[in-house]
Design an enzyme around this catalytic site. Structure first.
Site, PDB file in Angstrom:
ATOM      1  N   ALA A 150       0.844  -1.191   0.000  1.00  0.00           N
ATOM      2  CA  ALA A 150       0.000   0.000   0.000  1.00  0.00           C
ATOM      3  C   ALA A 150       0.882   1.245   0.000  1.00  0.00           C
ATOM      4  O   ALA A 150       1.876   1.314   0.719  1.00  0.00           O
ATOM      5  CB  ALA A 150      -0.914  -0.014   1.223  1.00  0.00           C
ATOM      6  N   ALA A 164     -11.464  -1.129  -9.522  1.00  0.00           N
ATOM      7  CA  ALA A 164     -12.023  -0.894  -8.183  1.00  0.00           C
ATOM      8  C   ALA A 164     -13.522  -0.643  -8.219  1.00  0.00           C
ATOM      9  O   ALA A 164     -14.039   0.022  -9.109  1.00  0.00           O
ATOM     10  CB  ALA A 164     -11.336   0.299  -7.534  1.00  0.00           C
ATOM     11  N   GLY A 186       3.859   3.393  -4.385  1.00  0.00           N
ATOM     12  CA  GLY A 186       4.142   4.121  -5.618  1.00  0.00           C
ATOM     13  C   GLY A 186       3.861   3.321  -6.878  1.00  0.00           C
ATOM     14  O   GLY A 186       4.195   3.739  -7.981  1.00  0.00           O
ATOM     15  N   LYS A 187       3.211   2.169  -6.734  1.00  0.00           N
ATOM     16  CA  LYS A 187       3.002   1.298  -7.898  1.00  0.00           C
ATOM     17  C   LYS A 187       2.061   1.909  -8.939  1.00  0.00           C
ATOM     18  O   LYS A 187       2.336   1.836 -10.135  1.00  0.00           O
ATOM     19  CB  LYS A 187       2.560  -0.098  -7.468  1.00  0.00           C
ATOM     20  CG  LYS A 187       1.301  -0.169  -6.658  1.00  0.00           C
ATOM     21  CD  LYS A 187       1.138  -1.541  -6.026  1.00  0.00           C
ATOM     22  CE  LYS A 187      -0.109  -1.596  -5.179  1.00  0.00           C
ATOM     23  NZ  LYS A 187      -0.118  -0.650  -4.067  1.00  0.00           N
ATOM     24  N   SER A 188       0.966   2.522  -8.526  1.00  0.00           N
ATOM     25  CA  SER A 188       0.041   3.134  -9.488  1.00  0.00           C
ATOM     26  C   SER A 188       0.699   4.314 -10.194  1.00  0.00           C
ATOM     27  O   SER A 188       0.582   4.469 -11.406  1.00  0.00           O
ATOM     28  CB  SER A 188      -1.246   3.596  -8.799  1.00  0.00           C
ATOM     29  OG  SER A 188      -1.976   2.491  -8.328  1.00  0.00           O
ATOM     30  N   ASP A 214      -5.119  -1.495 -13.284  1.00  0.00           N
ATOM     31  CA  ASP A 214      -4.926  -1.094 -11.889  1.00  0.00           C
ATOM     32  C   ASP A 214      -6.202  -1.398 -11.120  1.00  0.00           C
ATOM     33  O   ASP A 214      -7.159  -0.648 -11.206  1.00  0.00           O
ATOM     34  CB  ASP A 214      -4.574   0.386 -11.810  1.00  0.00           C
ATOM     35  CG  ASP A 214      -3.992   0.805 -10.466  1.00  0.00           C
ATOM     36  OD1 ASP A 214      -3.873  -0.059  -9.573  1.00  0.00           O
ATOM     37  OD2 ASP A 214      -3.649   1.982 -10.312  1.00  0.00           O
ATOM     38  N   HIS A 232      -7.579   8.998  -6.952  1.00  0.00           N
ATOM     39  CA  HIS A 232      -6.792   8.382  -8.027  1.00  0.00           C
ATOM     40  C   HIS A 232      -7.145   9.002  -9.373  1.00  0.00           C
ATOM     41  O   HIS A 232      -6.259   9.288 -10.183  1.00  0.00           O
ATOM     42  CB  HIS A 232      -7.058   6.864  -8.086  1.00  0.00           C
ATOM     43  CG  HIS A 232      -6.072   6.037  -7.330  1.00  0.00           C
ATOM     44  ND1 HIS A 232      -4.895   5.611  -7.872  1.00  0.00           N
ATOM     45  CD2 HIS A 232      -6.095   5.547  -6.065  1.00  0.00           C
ATOM     46  CE1 HIS A 232      -4.233   4.882  -6.991  1.00  0.00           C
ATOM     47  NE2 HIS A 232      -4.943   4.829  -5.872  1.00  0.00           N
TER      48      HIS A 232
END
Length: 192
Positions: A16, A46, A19-21, A97, A60
């Site tokens: 969580a 999501a 920084g992946k997104s 994502d 996001h």
């Protein structure tokens, strides 16, 4: 990417707020800027199950629009393989994502009282086939949740195990696997 080359997929894993997104979005931005005529679509998985999750999704969306305005978005909380197939074409990057939410929603559909993994093998097979057949390069984001302790509930253990196996199978189809830690990239796999 040269049109004669096969698409190169990437799996970006992390915890969580690792920084992946953001990293996946920056991959899309670099893709779009690298050559004229390219396009990119983010496939969001999501579902806003509660007010806090709805707020996260909105944040996001706002952040993504600011970072990569040319990145289109398609919602696919359950039908990810079909959307990947429908959008795949040369010169078009697809960003997923995230796999974690998709898997969770497949195993525990909205409104269900119990998890149901009976349909999971077919859904996973459809995803892997869509990746194998894709004319588009695909960047997939997912949570690396298997580094902690063993969960106490059976349902949580099934989810952790199923996600770990999904990661292994997706990684086998990817030229690159990246692990995000505190906003830093760690190259796990880089095929020539």
């Amino acid at each position: 990417m040269n049109p004669s080359e096969s698409p190169r997929h990437e799996l970006i894993l992390g915890g969580a707020k690792s920084g992946k997104s953001r990293t996946a979005e920056l991959r899309a931005k670099a893709w779009l800027e690298a050559a004229p005529g390219r396009s990119a679509t983010l496939i969001a998985t999501a579902l806003p199950g509660d007010a806090e999750m709805a707020q996260r999704i909105r944040r996001h969306q706002v952040d993504r629009a600011a970072r990569v305005p040319a990145l289109e978005t398609v919602e696919a909380p359950l039908e990810l393989p079909g959307v990947l197939r429908a959008l795949a074409q040369p010169g078009h990057l697809l960003v997923v994502d995230c796999l974690t939410l998709w898997l969770t929603q497949c195993l525990w559909p909205p409104g269900a009282q119990q998890p149901d993994s009976t349909g999971w093998p077919a859904r996973e097979a459809a995803l892997l086939a869509a990746l194998r057949d894709s004319a588009s390069p695909v960047v997939l984001v997912s949570n690396e949740i298997s580094l902690g302790g063993m969960p106490m509930s059976r349902e949580a253990r099934v989810c952790v195990d199923t996600l770990g196996l999904l990661h292994q199978r997706v990684a086998a189809l990817c030229a690159r696997v990246t692990l995000m830690v505190a906003g830093c990239e760690w190259k796990v796999k880089e095929a020539p």
